[in-house]
Scaffold this active site. Structure first.
Site, PDB file in Angstrom:
ATOM      1  N   CYS A 296     -65.226  24.974 -19.789  1.00 50.28           N
ATOM      2  CA  CYS A 296     -65.863  25.994 -20.614  1.00 50.28           C
ATOM      3  C   CYS A 296     -64.735  26.632 -21.419  1.00 50.28           C
ATOM      4  CB  CYS A 296     -66.544  27.049 -19.735  1.00 50.28           C
ATOM      5  SG  CYS A 296     -67.002  28.518 -20.675  1.00 50.28           S
TER       6      CYS A 296
ATOM      7  N   LYS B  56     -47.778   7.006  13.979  1.00 51.11           N
ATOM      8  CA  LYS B  56     -47.825   6.169  12.778  1.00 51.11           C
ATOM      9  C   LYS B  56     -48.128   7.083  11.592  1.00 51.11           C
ATOM     10  CE  LYS B  56     -49.677   1.821  11.058  1.00 51.11           C
ATOM     11  NZ  LYS B  56     -50.032   2.251   9.725  1.00 51.11           N
TER      12      LYS B  56
ATOM     13  N   GLU C 112     -40.844   6.287   6.787  1.00 49.66           N
ATOM     14  CA  GLU C 112     -42.079   6.533   6.049  1.00 49.66           C
ATOM     15  C   GLU C 112     -41.946   7.813   5.233  1.00 49.66           C
ATOM     16  OE1 GLU C 112     -44.234   4.135   6.532  1.00 49.66           O
ATOM     17  OE2 GLU C 112     -46.230   4.886   6.045  1.00 49.66           O
TER      18      GLU C 112
ATOM     19  N   CYS D  50     -66.028  34.034 -21.343  1.00 49.04           N
ATOM     20  CA  CYS D  50     -66.914  33.609 -20.248  1.00 49.04           C
ATOM     21  C   CYS D  50     -66.726  34.531 -19.036  1.00 49.04           C
ATOM     22  CB  CYS D  50     -66.604  32.168 -19.861  1.00 49.04           C
ATOM     23  SG  CYS D  50     -67.433  31.648 -18.361  1.00 49.04           S
TER      24      CYS D  50
ATOM     25  N   CYS E  70     -71.976  31.210 -18.738  1.00 49.67           N
ATOM     26  CA  CYS E  70     -72.150  31.862 -20.043  1.00 49.67           C
ATOM     27  C   CYS E  70     -72.975  31.043 -21.030  1.00 49.67           C
ATOM     28  CB  CYS E  70     -70.791  32.192 -20.649  1.00 49.67           C
ATOM     29  SG  CYS E  70     -69.895  30.732 -21.202  1.00 49.67           S
TER      30      CYS E  70
ATOM     31  N   CYS F 252     -72.260  25.846 -19.902  1.00 53.73           N
ATOM     32  CA  CYS F 252     -71.561  26.554 -18.829  1.00 53.73           C
ATOM     33  C   CYS F 252     -72.579  27.254 -17.929  1.00 53.73           C
ATOM     34  CB  CYS F 252     -70.593  27.571 -19.429  1.00 53.73           C
ATOM     35  SG  CYS F 252     -69.885  28.658 -18.200  1.00 53.73           S
TER      36      CYS F 252
ATOM     37  N   TYR G 269     -37.825   5.560  11.058  1.00 54.79           N
ATOM     38  CA  TYR G 269     -38.309   5.018  12.333  1.00 54.79           C
ATOM     39  C   TYR G 269     -37.614   3.734  12.762  1.00 54.79           C
ATOM     40  CZ  TYR G 269     -41.325   2.496   9.031  1.00 54.79           C
ATOM     41  OH  TYR G 269     -41.795   1.754   7.991  1.00 54.79           O
TER      42      TYR G 269
ATOM     43  N   ASP H  48     -32.924  32.015   2.576  1.00 56.96           N
ATOM     44  CA  ASP H  48     -33.001  31.175   1.372  1.00 56.96           C
ATOM     45  C   ASP H  48     -32.109  31.735   0.265  1.00 56.96           C
ATOM     46  OD1 ASP H  48     -34.851  29.885   2.796  1.00 56.96           O
ATOM     47  OD2 ASP H  48     -36.549  30.279   1.439  1.00 56.96           O
TER      48      ASP H  48
ATOM     49  N   SER I  91     -45.012  -6.147   8.181  1.00 52.57           N
ATOM     50  CA  SER I  91     -46.017  -5.148   8.546  1.00 52.57           C
ATOM     51  C   SER I  91     -46.309  -5.299  10.038  1.00 52.57           C
ATOM     52  CB  SER I  91     -47.266  -5.305   7.694  1.00 52.57           C
ATOM     53  OG  SER I  91     -47.823  -6.554   7.974  1.00 52.57           O
ATOM     54  N   LEU I  92     -47.301  -4.601  10.531  1.00 49.93           N
ATOM     55  CA  LEU I  92     -47.605  -4.653  11.966  1.00 49.93           C
ATOM     56  C   LEU I  92     -49.009  -5.186  12.186  1.00 49.93           C
ATOM     57  CD1 LEU I  92     -46.283  -1.144  13.107  1.00 49.93           C
ATOM     58  CD2 LEU I  92     -45.226  -3.354  13.576  1.00 49.93           C
TER      59      LEU I  92
ATOM     60  N   ASP J 100     -48.894   8.349   7.989  1.00 47.36           N
ATOM     61  CA  ASP J 100     -49.666   7.742   6.909  1.00 47.36           C
ATOM     62  C   ASP J 100     -49.027   8.047   5.554  1.00 47.36           C
ATOM     63  OD1 ASP J 100     -51.607   6.293   5.758  1.00 47.36           O
ATOM     64  OD2 ASP J 100     -53.228   7.729   6.082  1.00 47.36           O
TER      65      ASP J 100
ATOM     66  N   LYS K 173     -54.709   1.715  15.664  1.00 47.85           N
ATOM     67  CA  LYS K 173     -55.283   2.504  14.565  1.00 47.85           C
ATOM     68  C   LYS K 173     -56.372   3.423  15.098  1.00 47.85           C
ATOM     69  CE  LYS K 173     -53.876   1.260  10.418  1.00 47.85           C
ATOM     70  NZ  LYS K 173     -54.542   0.411   9.610  1.00 47.85           N
TER      71      LYS K 173
ATOM     72  N   TYR L 299     -28.592  30.716   0.617  1.00 44.77           N
ATOM     73  CA  TYR L 299     -28.428  29.318   0.231  1.00 44.77           C
ATOM     74  C   TYR L 299     -28.368  29.214  -1.303  1.00 44.77           C
ATOM     75  CZ  TYR L 299     -29.126  24.320  -0.226  1.00 44.77           C
ATOM     76  OH  TYR L 299     -28.955  22.992  -0.571  1.00 44.77           O
ATOM     77  N   ASP L 300     -29.326  29.900  -1.946  1.00 44.34           N
ATOM     78  CA  ASP L 300     -29.385  29.858  -3.415  1.00 44.34           C
ATOM     79  C   ASP L 300     -28.075  30.327  -4.027  1.00 44.34           C
ATOM     80  OD1 ASP L 300     -31.895  28.946  -3.326  1.00 44.34           O
ATOM     81  OD2 ASP L 300     -32.870  30.836  -3.851  1.00 44.34           O
TER      82      ASP L 300
ATOM     83  N   GLU M 115     -44.521   5.757  19.021  1.00 44.64           N
ATOM     84  CA  GLU M 115     -44.220   6.690  17.924  1.00 44.64           C
ATOM     85  C   GLU M 115     -45.505   6.970  17.155  1.00 44.64           C
ATOM     86  OE1 GLU M 115     -41.289   4.823  15.447  1.00 44.64           O
ATOM     87  OE2 GLU M 115     -40.042   4.356  17.182  1.00 44.64           O
TER      88      GLU M 115
HETATM   89  S1  IVH Z   1     -42.363   0.310  12.551  1.00 45.26           S
HETATM   90  C1  IVH Z   1     -41.957  -4.387  11.247  1.00 45.26           C
HETATM   91  N1  IVH Z   1     -42.928   2.812  12.953  1.00 45.26           N
HETATM   92  O1  IVH Z   1     -46.868   1.379   9.308  1.00 45.26           O
HETATM   93  C2  IVH Z   1     -42.562  -3.123  10.795  1.00 45.26           C
HETATM   94  N2  IVH Z   1     -43.972   1.725  11.129  1.00 45.26           N
HETATM   95  O2  IVH Z   1     -48.565  -1.132   9.435  1.00 45.26           O
HETATM   96  C3  IVH Z   1     -41.984  -2.012  11.553  1.00 45.26           C
HETATM   97  N3  IVH Z   1     -45.414   3.185   9.806  1.00 45.26           N
HETATM   98  O3  IVH Z   1     -45.223  -0.686   7.020  1.00 45.26           O
HETATM   99  C4  IVH Z   1     -42.689  -0.770  11.254  1.00 45.26           C
HETATM  100  N4  IVH Z   1     -45.076   5.026  10.957  1.00 45.26           N
HETATM  101  O4  IVH Z   1     -44.967   1.798   6.712  1.00 45.26           O
HETATM  102  C5  IVH Z   1     -43.161   1.734  12.189  1.00 45.26           C
HETATM  103  N5  IVH Z   1     -43.289   5.053  13.427  1.00 45.26           N
HETATM  104  C6  IVH Z   1     -43.511   3.983  12.665  1.00 45.26           C
HETATM  105  C7  IVH Z   1     -44.362   4.035  11.548  1.00 45.26           C
HETATM  106  C8  IVH Z   1     -44.579   2.872  10.802  1.00 45.26           C
HETATM  107  C9  IVH Z   1     -45.692   4.501   9.917  1.00 45.26           C
HETATM  108  C10 IVH Z   1     -45.964   2.290   8.758  1.00 45.26           C
HETATM  109  C11 IVH Z   1     -44.926   1.456   8.060  1.00 45.26           C
HETATM  110  C12 IVH Z   1     -45.358   0.036   8.211  1.00 45.26           C
HETATM  111  C13 IVH Z   1     -46.801   0.184   8.576  1.00 45.26           C
HETATM  112  C14 IVH Z   1     -47.197  -0.992   9.438  1.00 45.26           C
END
Ligand code: IVH
Length: 672
Positions: free
Chosen positions: A426, A119, A174, A431, A411, A408, A226, A38, A87-88, A121, A314, A41-42, A117
């Site tokens: 406090c 998912k 993500e 204390c 104390c 407290c 992704y 590091d 979304s999915l 969060d 899920k 790098y710095d 893959e």
């Molecule tokens: S593919 C058409 N791949 O999950 C949407 N999504 O419920 C394609 N997420 O909004 C999404 N990991 O934010 C995909 N490996 C992954 C993911 C992923 C997390 C999230 C993403 C999406 C949500 C869908």
């Protein structure tokens, strides 16, 4: 235009430095395979910073120094996505997956390959690169219109500002906060009386939408890409190729992925990760299953909301029910009073859980948590037990709201609920609970690092009135230490030596150990590098301090306020009288280099046996004077410093006509 020589040289070096730093960043943040220290790098980073300060015309938009903008963002402009961010659909069991597979089979002709893959969060973001340069980062928003968060996304080190090829693409992924960063952030916030984030996802979202890019930069966000939704000229036929291409361009993808020919194979992957989930350094909430071939994705098509070629499995929430038997209130080192629920022991995600922090009074009120309640607990960041909600159906009629302490618990002094805080505090500087916590902090690893002085011993010292404030540690003698439980002469002696040794610590350890509000280990280091002595820091003004990169207004204000406290000055005087070092003795930054030094900006090699200097110290001194001390001779070397018995480096320097200095010449220039 005629460019002067220095400028041209600087320009070349800037290019070289950006290439090098990009490579090291990629190895560190994307590949997780660092190849340099590091500190190295710095050094390069500060060299670049210095050149850019000297020649502002050389600042490139994709220079690593441009990751954190200096000013607050005015807000986040709305941006319409070129292609909607869908979304999915979700599945919650094997039957759900079978139904998905059946649907896909009906829509697609030919063999189907599924790519699985994790998912992650966090929150979705779309990155646009034009001719290889990052031009825009936008949140998902409502899927059609998101917010332009480019300024903040640029602070994420895993996001390259420049791709390895000058292509124009749009990639999605993500953004998340690693579990460890989330826990650290919440611990710090709780200690400072600030509201905690409910989970890493909320923390990531709050951080990404913070108007101060410095805050975003300090919170360690990361991301996995992704998908690729626009890929210009690139020829890509499958999801797995898209991910490989992203990697080749220098973008970060998750290596934990796999391809299966059947939905049974997919299920085995799901089961595997359900097990591994708690060991991952980031939170996942399921597995995403995608048809791998793009032509088959086309055949499967889309609904209005989601693709028909993908589904999110899920994981069931890992929650369990238990009863609260007691609410314990404890006082931290800054006086914040924190409630903890003591519960019937239950098994949760692999461990026995019987305590959960309730964080603060507001949270107790908000979730209406009471004694004897049956509650659902889960692990925040997969590690820290947390009360999610009360099972109101099982609450008895005679239940009463939780009693909030007025005094407290340590104390008895009256607690305050400051307007801008969620915590009860406090404010009694005497204390004992705070004093005890301050002691524990002072001796801890990142502070004075006093070996053998664990929490249990500190508590004994404190409770037996042998130590009241941190300066008393240096009054202790062997006899006193031997009165402690389970301490024989040998360990008492070692302890005394460790206490004595801590007097020689560099200033940043002391500064962190003092427990100044908002001054963490990193801020302490930055302040020490800049001011070098506690005395100089004491004299500094808020304006002076807050311009340091990495230190903001809040820290600066808190430091100045600390040095205005009489108790703080008394304590420092006592420590000084005991011989505790108050000077920074760590490596110095190039930033502070004296541009008039003959070594400034010179590339120097040291070889042979030195009589008057220790090699490391000489290297540090030269670096402080602005030199770049390297290991091998080349045409670019400006000076070779040769001690006795110098070998091949001296010969090579003579061949290349590099000036050679002996120790005498050095002594004349910098003294011994
Ligand atoms: S593919 C058409 N791949 O999950 C949407 N999504 O419920 C394609 N997420 O909004 C999404 N990991 O934010 C995909 N490996 C992954 C993911 C992923 C997390 C999230 C993403 C999406 C949500 C869908």
């Amino acid at each position: 235009m005629v460019l002067d020589n220095d400028f041209k040289q600087a320009q070349e070096r800037v290019d070289e430095l950006i290439t090098l730093l990009d490579r090291y960043s990629h190895e560190y943040y994307v590949l997780d395979r660092p190849s340099i220290e590091d500190s190295e790098y710095d050094k390069l980073y500060h060299e670049l910073l210095h050149l850019e300060e000297t020649y502002p015309a050389l600042i490139q938009q994709d220079s690593p120094t441009q990751r954190v903008g200096g000013t607050l963002l005015p807000g986040f402009e709305k941006v319409e996505h070129d292609l909607p961010m869908l979304s999915l659909d979700n599945a919650f069991d094997f039957e759900g997956l079978q139904a998905f597979d059946k649907r896909v089979q009906q829509l697609v002709s030919g063999e189907i390959e599924y790519e699985c893959e994790l998912k992650i969060d966090g929150l979705a973001v779309s990155l646009k690169y034009e001719e290889g340069k990052l031009t825009q980062a936008v949140t998902r928003g409502d899927g059609r219109v998101g917010e332009n968060v480019t300024g903040n996304v640029k602070t994420i080190k895993a996001v390259p500002l420049k791709l390895r090829r000058p292509v124009s693409i749009e990639a999605r992924g993500e953004i998340y906060m690693p579990k460890a960063s989330f826990i650290k952030l919440n611990t710090d916030r709780e200690e400072q009386g600030e509201a905690v984030f409910a989970n890493p996802r909320n923390a990531a979202a709050g951080t990404l939408r913070n108007l101060d890019p410095k805050v975003t930069a300090s919170r360690n966000l990361n991301l996995f890409l992704y998908s690729m939704v626009q890929y210009g000229e690139l020829e890509i036929e499958t999801q797995s190729e898209a991910l490989e291409t992203l990697e080749k361009l220098g973008l970060r993808t998750n290596p934990d992925r796999a391809i299966f020919q059947s939905i049974e194979g997919v299920w085995s992957y799901i089961e595997e990760y359900q097990e591994k989930r708690s060991q991952l350094p980031y939170e996942i909430d399921g597995i995403v299953i995608k048809v791998n071939r793009f032509d088959e994705q086309e055949q499967a098509g889309y609904t209005v909301k989601a693709p028909r070629w993908a589904i999110a499995y899920k994981f069931p929430a890992e929650e369990t029910k238990t009863r609260i038997n007691e609410i314990e209130w404890s006082v931290g080192r800054t006086g914040v009073v924190t409630p903890t629920a003591i519960m019937d022991a239950v098994q949760l995600a692999g461990t026995t859980v019987k305590r959960a922090s309730l964080h603060n009074v507001d949270l107790i009120k908000e979730r209406d948590i009471r004694l004897d309640d049956l509650v659902f607990v889960r692990k925040a960041g997969d590690i820290i037990p947390e009360v999610v909600r009360v099972d109101f159906d099982s609450r008895t009629e005679n239940s009463v709201p939780c009693e909030i302490p007025v005094n407290c618990p340590a104390c008895e002094s009256e607690l305050v609920h400051l307007e801008d805080e969620v915590a009860l505090r406090c404010v009694n500087p005497k204390c004992p609970a705070q004093a005890k916590e301050r002691l524990i902090h002072f001796v801890s690893r990142n502070a004075m690092n006093i070996d053998g002085l664990g929490e249990k011993i500190v508590i004994q010292l404190f409770e037996r009135h042998l130590v009241e404030d941190v300066s008393n540690l240096y009054d202790l003698d062997l006899e006193q230490l031997m009165t402690l439980d389970k301490i024989a002469e040998k360990s008492a002696d070692n302890l005394l030596k460790a206490i004595e040794g801590s007097k020689r610590n560099s200033m940043e350890r002391l500064l962190f150990g003092l427990g100044i509000k908002h001054v963490g280990a990193k801020a302490a280091r930055l302040l020490s590098e800049k001011y070098e002595t506690i005395e100089a820091l004491k004299q500094a003004t808020q304006e002076d301090i807050q311009v340091i990169e990495g230190i903001g207004e809040i820290i600066a204000e808190s430091v100045v306020a600390f040095f205005e406290l009489e108790a703080a000055i008394d304590l420092l005087d006592k420590l000084k009288a005991h011989g505790v070092n108050m000077t920074y003795t760590g490596p110095k930054k190039v930033e502070t280099a004296d541009t008039t030094s003959v070594f400034y900006d010179k590339t120097i090699v040291i070889t042979g046996k030195l009589e008057h200097y220790k090699r490391n110290e000489l290297k540090e001194t030269l670096t402080r004077l602005g030199a770049n001390v390297t290991g091998s001779i080349s045409k670019k070397t400006d000076i070779l410093i040769a001690g006795a018995d110098a070998g091949s480096k001296l010969t090579k320097a003579q061949e290349l006509e590099v000036p050679v200095w002996d120790e005498e010449a050095l002594i004349n220039e910098i003294g011994q």
